[in-house]
Design a protein around this motif. Structure first.
Motif, mmCIF file in Angstrom:
data_model
loop_
_atom_site.group_PDB
_atom_site.id
_atom_site.type_symbol
_atom_site.label_atom_id
_atom_site.label_comp_id
_atom_site.label_asym_id
_atom_site.label_seq_id
_atom_site.Cartn_x
_atom_site.Cartn_y
_atom_site.Cartn_z
ATOM 1 N N LEU A 40 48.887 26.369 43.680
ATOM 2 C CA LEU A 40 49.782 26.912 44.710
ATOM 3 C C LEU A 40 50.943 27.651 44.068
ATOM 4 N N GLN A 41 51.457 27.074 42.984
ATOM 5 C CA GLN A 41 52.583 27.683 42.286
ATOM 6 C C GLN A 41 52.216 29.056 41.725
ATOM 7 N N TYR A 42 50.957 29.154 41.226
ATOM 8 C CA TYR A 42 50.512 30.413 40.612
ATOM 9 C C TYR A 42 49.566 31.177 41.530
ATOM 10 N N GLY A 43 49.781 31.049 42.844
ATOM 11 C CA GLY A 43 48.955 31.769 43.804
ATOM 12 C C GLY A 43 49.066 33.277 43.645
ATOM 13 N N PHE A 44 50.265 33.757 43.331
ATOM 14 C CA PHE A 44 50.447 35.206 43.152
ATOM 15 C C PHE A 44 49.666 35.723 41.942
ATOM 16 N N PRO A 45 49.776 35.077 40.742
ATOM 17 C CA PRO A 45 48.947 35.540 39.618
ATOM 18 C C PRO A 45 47.443 35.448 39.903
ATOM 19 N N ILE A 46 47.018 34.399 40.637
ATOM 20 C CA ILE A 46 45.592 34.287 40.971
ATOM 21 C C ILE A 46 45.148 35.484 41.809
ATOM 22 N N ALA A 47 45.990 35.868 42.787
ATOM 23 C CA ALA A 47 45.647 37.026 43.619
ATOM 24 C C ALA A 47 45.608 38.307 42.790
ATOM 25 N N ILE A 48 46.576 38.467 41.884
ATOM 26 C CA ILE A 48 46.624 39.673 41.047
ATOM 27 C C ILE A 48 45.394 39.753 40.147
ATOM 28 N N VAL A 49 45.074 38.628 39.477
ATOM 29 C CA VAL A 49 43.936 38.629 38.545
ATOM 30 C C VAL A 49 42.628 38.791 39.304
ATOM 31 N N THR A 50 42.532 38.258 40.526
ATOM 32 C CA THR A 50 41.324 38.443 41.334
ATOM 33 C C THR A 50 41.115 39.911 41.679
ATOM 34 N N MET A 51 42.175 40.570 42.129
ATOM 35 C CA MET A 51 42.056 42.005 42.441
ATOM 36 C C MET A 51 41.743 42.809 41.182
ATOM 37 N N LEU A 52 42.364 42.404 40.060
ATOM 38 C CA LEU A 52 42.071 43.057 38.788
ATOM 39 C C LEU A 52 40.603 42.892 38.411
ATOM 40 N N THR A 53 40.059 41.688 38.609
ATOM 41 C CA THR A 53 38.662 41.417 38.266
ATOM 42 C C THR A 53 37.712 42.245 39.118
ATOM 43 N N ILE A 54 37.918 42.202 40.444
ATOM 44 C CA ILE A 54 37.001 42.913 41.333
ATOM 45 C C ILE A 54 37.119 44.428 41.152
ATOM 46 N N GLY A 55 38.352 44.919 41.197
ATOM 47 C CA GLY A 55 38.544 46.365 41.088
ATOM 48 C C GLY A 55 38.262 46.893 39.691
ATOM 49 N N GLY A 56 38.790 46.202 38.672
ATOM 50 C CA GLY A 56 38.632 46.673 37.295
ATOM 51 C C GLY A 56 37.194 46.620 36.820
ATOM 52 N N LYS A 57 36.520 45.521 37.096
ATOM 53 C CA LYS A 57 35.129 45.417 36.644
ATOM 54 C C LYS A 57 34.229 46.406 37.373
ATOM 55 N N PHE A 58 34.477 46.610 38.663
ATOM 56 C CA PHE A 58 33.703 47.612 39.386
ATOM 57 C C PHE A 58 33.931 49.002 38.787
ATOM 58 N N LEU A 59 35.197 49.344 38.557
ATOM 59 C CA LEU A 59 35.535 50.682 38.069
ATOM 60 C C LEU A 59 34.971 50.930 36.670
ATOM 61 N N PHE A 60 35.216 49.986 35.748
ATOM 62 C CA PHE A 60 34.851 50.232 34.352
ATOM 63 C C PHE A 60 33.362 50.004 34.088
ATOM 64 N N SER A 61 32.731 49.079 34.810
ATOM 65 C CA SER A 61 31.277 48.939 34.672
ATOM 66 C C SER A 61 30.576 50.171 35.216
ATOM 67 N N GLY A 62 31.064 50.656 36.359
ATOM 68 C CA GLY A 62 30.488 51.881 36.923
ATOM 69 C C GLY A 62 30.715 53.076 36.023
ATOM 70 N N LEU A 63 31.925 53.164 35.429
ATOM 71 C CA LEU A 63 32.222 54.266 34.511
ATOM 72 C C LEU A 63 31.321 54.202 33.285
ATOM 73 N N GLY A 64 31.148 52.995 32.739
ATOM 74 C CA GLY A 64 30.262 52.839 31.585
ATOM 75 C C GLY A 64 28.829 53.240 31.911
ATOM 76 N N ALA A 65 28.370 52.862 33.107
ATOM 77 C CA ALA A 65 27.009 53.230 33.514
ATOM 78 C C ALA A 65 26.871 54.747 33.662
ATOM 79 N N LEU A 66 27.905 55.389 34.190
ATOM 80 C CA LEU A 66 27.879 56.849 34.309
ATOM 81 C C LEU A 66 27.841 57.512 32.932
ATOM 82 N N LEU A 67 28.681 57.030 32.017
ATOM 83 C CA LEU A 67 28.718 57.603 30.672
ATOM 84 C C LEU A 67 27.389 57.411 29.940
ATOM 85 N N SER A 68 26.680 56.324 30.254
ATOM 86 C CA SER A 68 25.399 56.074 29.591
ATOM 87 C C SER A 68 24.266 56.913 30.176
ATOM 88 N N GLY A 69 24.581 57.664 31.248
ATOM 89 C CA GLY A 69 23.571 58.552 31.821
ATOM 90 C C GLY A 69 22.911 58.046 33.079
#
Length: 770
Positions: free
Chosen positions: A293-322
């Motif tokens: 509960l105390q670290y609810g804000f960091p959990i929310a930030i890291v969750t958004m980072l995980t979902i958004g960042g992994k989607f963006l960079f995995s997709g970018l890597g797949a595009l770069l690989s052809g």
């Protein structure tokens, strides 16, 4: 009363609570890892409705064993050759994703005000996606046969090895507290060298030993030997300066190349699950609800980072690989979660005492949230791609697709590419062995000889001569070994364009070989002696005995290659599967630009179309797919014709696009709706019935008697006795006659009803007469 150690009580509590919680999680179809962690919370110090773990020190030791066996099991499933087969597309995607998401995680930790070590370990926790969660989601959504799923599986394989290396680097940085680039670079090179050396030695020695000792190895001995090898490599890895987890992973990957890999995996699975359960439960014991509960804000930030960042960079890597845009989006949305490796990385930081305790509840919170979001991300990846292609990326879509097509053309395997790979293989592998021999003589043999021989030059001659004798096959290979590929022969024969570059390459490799020989001698003696010995002595000796050294090297190489391919060759001999997989990869690489691939599907046991000819199924006309092979047991039917039939459990290779596969899937998986009766074995009986004149069966054939319909299929005729003649399993056309003794098998009550129907008929007939 005898004293019971607290450890036994704690294990009983952990396993019982873990079992009950995981039963619930199986019922609600959630990952068992989360169930174990919640069970750990129940038996931990922050939950007081059930007893709490007492002997935490021994439980931590068991948890460390759990990590070791988890990594050992991962190595058994890994195989270095699998890493080579996943191709450049998976490697590029994984590297791009891990590099960028790790950097983003590190800077996010700094922005949140965390320490440098906390930020580093947050980056490590975000580096990998969850294989368990992805596989479960693919199964539930029925997308395992789609092309993007194949890319995801390849990325997960590469991620496993990269995250293992990241764990080693994190532990090195945590212990030494050195963040300089030179120190980290040295650690990377040191790690790569020892990984290659362990793999080469393991493949050369271990399969040969197992082959000779196999007849004396029962399951018990193999289990003990495998665990002993695992723990032995753990000790060796820690002695060299690496983590215990790396040693367990390496030994598992070495055993994965042997013919006993599946058996070892089967035998060690209960050990892994036992200690793995204790590990994940120990992770849950550290959960503090107040901290979450105390670290609810960091959990929310890291969750958004995980979902958004992994989607963006995995997709970018797949595009770069052809990969095409659609597949890149699907890959990115599939990888948007963290899993069990995050807990292992966090546990590593806690055991080293270098991270804050709040990272655990953050890891658990983010994992729980992304576990629930993953199936929805995968399910809606295609609609999201359509929106992207229609609105934000409408102007860029054609360019992206052109880039993917151009990359596919470059992916063709020209002769020079094959040749360079062969040259690099020869130089790198033999250089690693050469450095290992050098280290052995410098740190083990040289101290033994030093001081025992009075004359310095005699001492140098003995040490250099002995070392050269041992290293001669590998020195010869670096300088003279020819690439074993058709590309080399074809280019050497092409005198107009290729011969001059080949001569230049040969000159360069000779120079490299001379430098390596000089370095070899220099490290054992002195620079001046190395200059005087390398060219005038060692190189002529190698040339003089070239044929003998070549034969020795070829025997060493053949044994290594035989051990390396033993498992695949064994499988190939049994099922032709190895060559089939290789051929499928070749075909699929050529069809990438067509957005098509080959999927192997198994015919269900009760398939409605079983036994039907392919031409009558009309799948090619209806769905646009092509059946390219049928694998039936050990037999293979290549390019089956229209008269071939599909039988239950056939493995069918189908060529088509993802859309065509999805349309076919409903028909392919259709099965007959078979009704199963609930008859108990105790109710089944064999009884005889004498047919009187008034019995309703008299004058009717078995086929038209209505017997099966009237008894719901629970009674069958197995014999008829007529005038002393017995007929076993009579034909359906047989007509019942008065005086027949009929043998029925089936439900006892139903047979009784058949017998009583004759009595009822007689009673009815008697009443009418009266």
């Amino acid at each position: 009363m005898a004293h019971l150690p607290e450890l036994i009580q704690d294990l009983a509590l952990i396993l019982l609570v873990g079992a009950f919680v995981t039963i619930i999680f199986k019922r609600i179809k959630q990952p068992l890892v989360l169930g174990y962690i919640i069970a750990g919370f129940f038996v931990g110090p922050h939950f007081h409705l059930v007893p709490t773990i007492v002997d935490t020190e021994n439980i931590e030791t068991f948890a460390e064993l759990g990590v070791i066996f988890l990594l050992f099991s991962l190595g058994l499933e890994f195989s270095f050759k699998k890493l080579l087969r996943v191709g450049g597309y998976a490697s590029i995607t994984a590297v791009v994703e891990i590099v960028f998401i790790s950097l983003l995680g590190y800077f996010t930790g700094h922005l949140l005000g965390w320490s440098q070590m906390d930020s580093l370990f947050l980056a490590g926790m975000l580096a990998s996606s969850s294989t368990t969660i992805i596989l479960r989601a693919f199964d539930e959504l029925g997308v395992k046969t789609m092309q993007f799923a194949r890319v995801v599986f390849g990325v997960l394989v590469v991620e496993d090895i990269i995250v293992i290396l990241l764990m080693v680097l994190l532990s090195t940085v945590a212990v030494t507290e050195q963040f300089e680039g030179g120190e980290i670079l040295f650690t990377v090179f040191k790690l790569a060298f020892f990984l290659a050396l362990w793999f080469l030695l393991g493949i050369y020695l271990l399969p040969s030993f197992l082959k000779k000792a196999r007849k004396w190895m029962d399951e018990e001995t193999l289990l003990i030997f495998s665990i002993g090898l695992c723990l032995g490599m753990v000790i060796l890895a820690t002695q060299v300066g690496f983590s215990a987890e790396l040693g367990a992973f390496v030994m598992g990957s070495i055993l994965a190349e042997t013919t006993l890999a599946e058996k070892v995996e089967h035998l060690t699975k209960p050990v892994k699950e036992l200690f793995g359960t204790v590990f994940f439960v120990s992770v849950g014991m550290m959960i503090d609800p107040g901290a979450m509960l105390q670290y609810g804000f960091p959990i929310a930030i890291v969750t958004m980072l995980t979902i958004g960042g992994k989607f963006l960079f995995s997709g970018l890597g797949a595009l770069l690989s052809g990969q095409p845009l659609k597949q890149a989006v699907q890959v990115g949305m599939s990888m948007a979660q963290i899993g069990e490796f995050a807990f292992i990385v966090a546990a590593l930081g806690m055991s080293l005492g270098v991270i804050s305790e709040f990272l655990f509840p953050i890891a658990v919170g983010v994992s729980a949230i992304t576990t629930f979001t993953t199936p929805y991300m995968i399910k809606y990846s295609e609609p999201f791609y359509k929106w992207l292609a229609r609105v934000p990326l409408a102007r860029w879509k054609d360019r992206i697709e052109q880039y993917a097509t151009g990359t596919e053309k470059l992916r063709a395997n020209p002769a020079w590419k094959v040749l360079f790979k062969e040259y690099i293989r020869i130089i790198v592998i033999n250089s690693i062995v050469l450095v290992a021999i050098l280290l052995l003589f410098r740190y083990a043999v040289l101290p033994l000889i030093d001081g025992r021989i009075a004359n310095t030059y005699v001492q140098y001659a003995v040490i250099v001569g002995t070392a050269t004798l041992v290293a001669a096959p590998f020195l010869w290979a670096i300088v003279f070994q020819k690439p074993r590929c058709y590309a080399y022969q074809e280019m050497w024969m092409d005198t107009t364009t290729n011969k001059s570059p080949l001569i230049a390459i040969e000159i360069v490799r000779v120079i490299i070989g001379v430098l390596l020989i000089g370095l070899f001698v220099d490290q054992l003696t002195s620079t001046s002696i190395a200059l005087w010995i390398t060219l005038p002595v060692i190189l002529p000796v190698i040339l003089l005995f070239s044929r003998r050294i070549q034969r020795l090297y070829q025997r060493i190489e053949e044994r290594f290659i035989s051990n390396l391919n033993e498992r695949e060759n064994s499988l190939a001999r049994a099922t032709n599967r190895g060559r089939l997989d290789q051929k499928n990869e070749e075909v699929q690489s050529g069809l990438q630009a067509w957005n098509a691939h080959i999927v192997e599907m198994e015919v269900p046991p009760l398939a409605t179309y079983a036994g039907t000819c392919l031409k009558d199924l009309r799948w090619k006309d209806t769905y646009g797919i092509q059946v390219v092979y049928i694998r039936r047991g050990e037999n293979m039917i290549h390019l089956p014709g229209g008269d071939h039939r599909l039988l239950p459990h056939d493995q069918v290779g189908i060529l088509g696009t993802d859309e065509q596969m999805q349309l076919l899937k409903t028909s392919f998986e259709s099965e007959e709706d078979v009704q199963y009766n609930d008859m108990e074995i105790e109710d089944i009986a064999l009884e005889q019935v004498l047919l009187q004149m008034q019995h309703p069966l008299v004058g009717k054939s078995i086929a038209h008697s209505g017997l099966r319909e009237d008894t719901s299929g629970q009674v069958q005729v197995v014999g008829v006795e007529r005038d002393g003649v017995r007929m076993l399993n009579p034909e359906a056309s047989l007509v019942f006659e008065a005086g027949d003794i009929v043998w029925f098998v089936g439900n006892r009550k139903s047979i009784r009803d058949v017998r009583n129907s004759g009595a009822m008929e007689r009673a009815t007939t008697g009443a009418k007469v009266a």
